[in-house]
Motif scaffolding. Sequence first.
Motif, PDB file in Angstrom:
ATOM      1  N   GLY A  10     -10.172  86.720  98.504  1.00 48.76           N
ATOM      2  CA  GLY A  10      -9.266  86.876  97.368  1.00 48.76           C
ATOM      3  C   GLY A  10      -8.763  85.562  96.821  1.00 48.76           C
ATOM      4  O   GLY A  10      -9.194  84.483  97.251  1.00 48.76           O
ATOM      5  N   ASP A  11      -7.877  85.676  95.869  1.00 53.75           N
ATOM      6  CA  ASP A  11      -7.301  84.508  95.209  1.00 53.75           C
ATOM      7  C   ASP A  11      -5.800  84.710  95.045  1.00 53.75           C
ATOM      8  O   ASP A  11      -5.330  85.831  94.901  1.00 53.75           O
ATOM      9  N   THR A  12      -5.090  83.582  95.013  1.00 54.31           N
ATOM     10  CA  THR A  12      -3.648  83.630  94.794  1.00 54.31           C
ATOM     11  C   THR A  12      -3.365  83.523  93.304  1.00 54.31           C
ATOM     12  O   THR A  12      -3.901  82.621  92.656  1.00 54.31           O
ATOM     13  N   HIS A  18     -11.015  78.951  88.027  1.00 58.10           N
ATOM     14  CA  HIS A  18     -11.744  77.791  87.508  1.00 58.10           C
ATOM     15  C   HIS A  18     -13.139  77.682  88.130  1.00 58.10           C
ATOM     16  O   HIS A  18     -13.517  78.513  88.968  1.00 58.10           O
ATOM     17  N   GLY A  20     -14.287  75.725  90.330  1.00 57.78           N
ATOM     18  CA  GLY A  20     -14.282  75.585  91.795  1.00 57.78           C
ATOM     19  C   GLY A  20     -14.330  76.948  92.458  1.00 57.78           C
ATOM     20  O   GLY A  20     -15.037  77.142  93.456  1.00 57.78           O
ATOM     21  N   GLY A  24     -17.409  78.019  94.802  1.00 51.92           N
ATOM     22  CA  GLY A  24     -16.944  78.112  96.189  1.00 51.92           C
ATOM     23  C   GLY A  24     -17.000  79.529  96.731  1.00 51.92           C
ATOM     24  O   GLY A  24     -17.273  79.729  97.918  1.00 51.92           O
ATOM     25  N   ARG A  29     -19.379  86.432  95.763  1.00 47.02           N
ATOM     26  CA  ARG A  29     -18.823  87.787  95.706  1.00 47.02           C
ATOM     27  C   ARG A  29     -19.618  88.652  94.738  1.00 47.02           C
ATOM     28  O   ARG A  29     -19.947  89.802  95.044  1.00 47.02           O
ATOM     29  N   GLU A 115      -2.225  71.062 101.793  1.00 41.64           N
ATOM     30  CA  GLU A 115      -1.536  71.705 100.663  1.00 41.64           C
ATOM     31  C   GLU A 115      -0.126  71.140 100.479  1.00 41.64           C
ATOM     32  O   GLU A 115       0.320  70.933  99.354  1.00 41.64           O
ATOM     33  N   GLY A 151     -14.103  79.009  99.824  1.00 44.56           N
ATOM     34  CA  GLY A 151     -14.394  77.585  99.700  1.00 44.56           C
ATOM     35  C   GLY A 151     -14.063  76.883 101.011  1.00 44.56           C
ATOM     36  O   GLY A 151     -13.411  77.452 101.894  1.00 44.56           O
ATOM     37  N   GLU A 152     -14.535  75.627 101.106  1.00 46.75           N
ATOM     38  CA  GLU A 152     -14.408  74.861 102.344  1.00 46.75           C
ATOM     39  C   GLU A 152     -12.966  74.731 102.851  1.00 46.75           C
ATOM     40  O   GLU A 152     -12.718  74.772 104.045  1.00 46.75           O
ATOM     41  N   VAL A 201     -21.256  75.209  96.672  1.00 47.48           N
ATOM     42  CA  VAL A 201     -20.483  73.960  96.669  1.00 47.48           C
ATOM     43  C   VAL A 201     -19.147  74.295  97.323  1.00 47.48           C
ATOM     44  O   VAL A 201     -18.352  75.050  96.784  1.00 47.48           O
ATOM     45  N   GLY A 202     -18.916  73.737  98.487  1.00 45.59           N
ATOM     46  CA  GLY A 202     -17.731  74.113  99.261  1.00 45.59           C
ATOM     47  C   GLY A 202     -16.439  73.547  98.714  1.00 45.59           C
ATOM     48  O   GLY A 202     -15.359  74.089  98.936  1.00 45.59           O
ATOM     49  N   LEU A 204     -15.508  71.706  95.106  1.00 43.33           N
ATOM     50  CA  LEU A 204     -15.814  71.080  93.819  1.00 43.33           C
ATOM     51  C   LEU A 204     -14.660  70.149  93.443  1.00 43.33           C
ATOM     52  O   LEU A 204     -13.498  70.544  93.480  1.00 43.33           O
ATOM     53  N   LYS A 212      -9.666  67.990  94.997  1.00 47.19           N
ATOM     54  CA  LYS A 212     -10.289  69.301  94.864  1.00 47.19           C
ATOM     55  C   LYS A 212      -9.848  69.928  93.548  1.00 47.19           C
ATOM     56  O   LYS A 212      -8.670  69.843  93.190  1.00 47.19           O
ATOM     57  N   SER A 214      -8.280  72.387  91.398  1.00 47.20           N
ATOM     58  CA  SER A 214      -7.263  73.332  91.862  1.00 47.20           C
ATOM     59  C   SER A 214      -6.421  73.791  90.689  1.00 47.20           C
ATOM     60  O   SER A 214      -6.103  73.002  89.806  1.00 47.20           O
ATOM     61  N   LYS A 215      -6.067  75.069  90.703  1.00 48.42           N
ATOM     62  CA  LYS A 215      -5.288  75.569  89.570  1.00 48.42           C
ATOM     63  C   LYS A 215      -3.917  74.909  89.504  1.00 48.42           C
ATOM     64  O   LYS A 215      -3.326  74.828  88.454  1.00 48.42           O
TER      65      LYS A 215
HETATM   66  P1  ATP Z   1      -3.904  76.695  94.548  1.00 54.53           P
HETATM   67  O1  ATP Z   1      -3.881  75.356  93.898  1.00 54.53           O
HETATM   68  O2  ATP Z   1      -2.803  77.607  94.096  1.00 54.53           O
HETATM   69  O3  ATP Z   1      -4.035  76.620  96.060  1.00 54.53           O
HETATM   70  P2  ATP Z   1      -6.703  77.048  94.329  1.00 54.53           P
HETATM   71  O4  ATP Z   1      -7.287  76.531  93.077  1.00 54.53           O
HETATM   72  O5  ATP Z   1      -6.851  76.264  95.598  1.00 54.53           O
HETATM   73  O6  ATP Z   1      -5.199  77.365  94.009  1.00 54.53           O
HETATM   74  P3  ATP Z   1      -6.971  79.517  95.776  1.00 54.53           P
HETATM   75  O7  ATP Z   1      -6.494  80.806  95.212  1.00 54.53           O
HETATM   76  O8  ATP Z   1      -6.143  78.840  96.828  1.00 54.53           O
HETATM   77  O9  ATP Z   1      -7.242  78.512  94.568  1.00 54.53           O
HETATM   78  O10 ATP Z   1      -8.437  79.699  96.347  1.00 54.53           O
HETATM   79  C1  ATP Z   1      -9.245  80.828  96.103  1.00 54.53           C
HETATM   80  C2  ATP Z   1     -10.625  80.617  96.676  1.00 54.53           C
HETATM   81  O11 ATP Z   1     -11.348  79.649  95.913  1.00 54.53           O
HETATM   82  C3  ATP Z   1     -10.640  80.094  98.108  1.00 54.53           C
HETATM   83  O12 ATP Z   1     -11.722  80.677  98.796  1.00 54.53           O
HETATM   84  C4  ATP Z   1     -10.870  78.608  97.944  1.00 54.53           C
HETATM   85  O13 ATP Z   1     -11.473  78.021  99.073  1.00 54.53           O
HETATM   86  C5  ATP Z   1     -11.810  78.588  96.745  1.00 54.53           C
HETATM   87  N1  ATP Z   1     -11.664  77.340  96.008  1.00 54.53           N
HETATM   88  C6  ATP Z   1     -10.549  76.931  95.350  1.00 54.53           C
HETATM   89  N2  ATP Z   1     -10.757  75.726  94.787  1.00 54.53           N
HETATM   90  C7  ATP Z   1     -12.033  75.361  95.103  1.00 54.53           C
HETATM   91  C8  ATP Z   1     -12.849  74.211  94.796  1.00 54.53           C
HETATM   92  N3  ATP Z   1     -12.384  73.217  94.069  1.00 54.53           N
HETATM   93  N4  ATP Z   1     -14.123  74.187  95.265  1.00 54.53           N
HETATM   94  C9  ATP Z   1     -14.622  75.208  96.004  1.00 54.53           C
HETATM   95  N5  ATP Z   1     -13.908  76.322  96.317  1.00 54.53           N
HETATM   96  C10 ATP Z   1     -12.625  76.395  95.877  1.00 54.53           C
END
Ligand code: ATP
Length: 355
Positions: A10-12, A18, A20, A24, A29, A115, A151-152, A201-202, A204, A212, A214-215
């Motif tokens: 899932g996702d938060t 995005h 990534g 990832g 899925r 984090e 993701g990684e 890509v574990g 991005l 990384k 990240s949102k």
């Molecule tokens: P936040 O910044 O709020 O932590 P996030 O962009 O890291 O958000 P998550 O909801 O924490 O997103 O992650 C959702 C899924 O996407 C997880 O499995 C995470 O490993 C994967 N993921 C997130 N960012 C990347 C990335 N840049 N590359 C590969 N996988 C990613």
Amino acid sequence: MSHRPRILTGDTPSGRLHLGHWVGSLENRVNLQADYECFFLLANMHAFTTRAEQPADIRRDTLEIAKDWLAAGIDPERSTLVLQTEIPAIAELSWFFAMLLPFNRVMRNPTLKTEIELKDLGDHYSFGFPLYAVGQCADILAFRPELVPVGEDQVAHIEMCREVGRRFNWTYAGVSPQAKDEEHVAEGGVFPVPRALVGRVGRLTGTDGKNKMSKSLGNAIFLTDTAKEVKKKMGALYTGRQTMTEPGDVNNALFQYVRAFVKDPAKVAELEDRYSRGDNIGDGHVKVEVAAAIEELLAPMRERRAALEGEGGDRRVLEILRAHTVKANAVAEETLYAAKQAMKLDFGPRSLAFG
Ligand code: ATP
Ligand code: MG
């Protein structure tokens, strides 16, 4: 009932999805829906760990992520969307699991540490923030999946979840500590020991060329970005290379994008070859190629998403969430009851009414 092996991930809702997320986890899925019974979790409870004062934003992003999923190819006829706050079994399992994890084990979790640093949480994060890592063990195990596509950065969390599953089975279900992970269920364990499946890509890198994608970090290309926005964000990616004849480093962030999104392997090889030799090829040229490849991926998603915009779209998503919450609760309640039986807490069955 389906006998396909299960997936949960899932996702938060701390923002939109995005690229990534795509490479990832999301791409896996979409592709695995045919062979697995899939549960995709909207971790809206966990969104409060860093955004407790923004309930309206969390609600908006919860619907936005559900729309991103549907646009990306998650099929609501085959897969179940799980709204975390409406699945009480998850919260209850979180408590039981918290007792099976040493406090210092949770706080040493490298993903949490990163984090805290990346999101600048300092020492003022809430008690609930590290608790989310325990809660995530419950998110996963409540659905007793075999695979968790992530993701990684999530692998350390999944490792903790595997430890919890094993410990629960040893402590309450008579599974021998010598049992191999794949033998736990056959030996009477309540939980399988699920495996992480990392995407192609574990990790991005973001358009800052460093962290990384990240949102929460402002360095993301969103699945909803227009072709123009993608071009602009790619254009701003800094590699430090100055001229078209300077030999470039094909391990930089730009070339991670080349390999992740340009589909034709011959094209990728040609770009790598010319760039590494400095054969009259500017970063701008490579960026145009990458932006076009990304556009090829995003255009069909944009089209599917257009049908979900506006009030009608919200209504459709809420309808799916309500129907799927009933399905998700049926599964999670069954797991919780099995866990409570093992813990000698089976004081009687219960039934949940949702909606
Ligand atoms: P936040 O910044 O709020 O932590 P996030 O962009 O890291 O958000 P998550 O909801 O924490 O997103 O992650 C959702 C899924 O996407 C997880 O499995 C995470 O490993 C994967 N993921 C997130 N960012 C990347 C990335 N840049 N590359 C590969 N996988 C990613
Ligand atoms: Mg994250």
